[in-house]
Write a protein that holds these residues in place. Structure first.
Motif, short mmCIF file in Angstrom:
data_model
loop_
_atom_site.label_atom_id
_atom_site.label_comp_id
_atom_site.label_asym_id
_atom_site.label_seq_id
_atom_site.Cartn_x
_atom_site.Cartn_y
_atom_site.Cartn_z
N PHE A 1 0.85 -1.19 0.00
CA PHE A 1 0.00 0.00 0.00
C PHE A 1 0.89 1.25 0.00
CE2 PHE A 1 -1.77 3.35 2.70
CZ PHE A 1 -2.97 3.60 2.07
N HIS A 2 0.54 2.24 -0.82
CA HIS A 2 1.30 3.49 -0.86
C HIS A 2 0.34 4.68 -0.97
CE1 HIS A 2 5.01 1.27 -1.54
NE2 HIS A 2 4.45 0.64 -2.54
N CYS B 1 5.07 9.41 -0.05
CA CYS B 1 4.29 8.29 0.47
C CYS B 1 4.29 8.39 1.99
CB CYS B 1 4.86 6.95 0.03
SG CYS B 1 3.99 5.55 0.80
N VAL C 1 3.51 6.22 4.07
CA VAL C 1 3.96 4.99 4.71
C VAL C 1 5.48 4.90 4.63
CG1 VAL C 1 3.84 2.46 4.74
CG2 VAL C 1 1.81 3.81 4.10
N HIS C 2 6.01 5.16 3.43
CA HIS C 2 7.45 5.03 3.16
C HIS C 2 7.98 6.42 2.79
CE1 HIS C 2 5.28 1.31 1.77
NE2 HIS C 2 6.16 0.74 2.57
N MET D 1 9.93 7.62 -0.35
CA MET D 1 9.30 7.63 -1.67
C MET D 1 8.76 9.04 -1.90
SD MET D 1 7.11 4.07 -1.60
CE MET D 1 6.52 4.27 -3.29
CU LIG Z 1 4.82 3.66 0.13
#
Ligand SMILES: [Cu+2]
Length: 182
Positions: free
Chosen positions: A103-104, A167, A169-170, A173
């Motif tokens: 998921f992004h 992103c 989450v990350h 990114m």
């Molecule tokens: Cu991500």
């Protein structure tokens, strides 16, 4: 590793719940600029760590390899925002596709910073408030995308100039998109 894994599992749950309401595919307008959210998650190891549904891709990077890259201060570059072109004509859409297995989100931020998953922030040594509101970021069905999902972000209301996306989450990114008048 107990705490990071637990928090990461929480992120996976967020992703799993969002995938239920995966957005419809965009209209495919040819003038849209295309952005791919990419990763390289290896399904068996990621789902062993984070739970079923955490990685729907066919990547080769194991969960522990990704964690090691974060701890080393060199986040894996296969988790990235990929665009053929970094500018978009205002009024055209940004067509975003999640071609990875995780998921992004493609979330606009005023400056790059921590994401919404504290375990990942910790592994990267990031502290402070997330770079964007997490509820809004994860709730935007145009840009919070499960594996295989896609959405279109309109640019008509954006100011001309450089816009930053990340992103949530990350947080490594990231993308810089130059919105142009024509
Ligand atoms: Cu991500």
């Amino acid at each position: 590793m107990k705490r990071p894994l637990t928090a990461l599992a929480g992120a996976a749950l967020v992703a799993a719940s969002l995938s239920v309401s995966a957005p419809a595919t965009a209209s495919g307008v040819s003038s849209d600029d295309r952005i791919q959210m990419q990763d390289d998650c290896e399904q068996v190891s990621f789902e062993a760590a984070l739970g079923g549904g955490a990685c729907g891709g066919d990547g080769d990077t194991t969960f522990s390899e990704l964690v090691s890259s974060l701890l080393a201060g060199r986040p894996d570059g296969k988790w990235r925002m990929h665009s053929d072109d970094t500018h978009v004509r205002r009024g055209h859409g940004l067509h975003i596709t999640n071609t990875g297995g995780e998921f992004h989100t493609f979330t606009e931020v005023s400056s790059f910073g921590p994401g919404c998953v504290s375990a990942i922030n910790d592994l990267m040594g990031l502290s402070g408030a997330p770079a964007a509101d997490c509820g809004a970021a994860f709730g935007d069905a145009r840009t919070a995308l499960p594996a295989g999902g896609s959405g279109t972000l309109p640019t008509a209301g954006m100011s001309v100039g450089t816009h930053l996306f990340e992103c949530m989450v990350h947080p490594w990114m990231t993308a810089r998109i130059d919105v142009r008048r024509r």
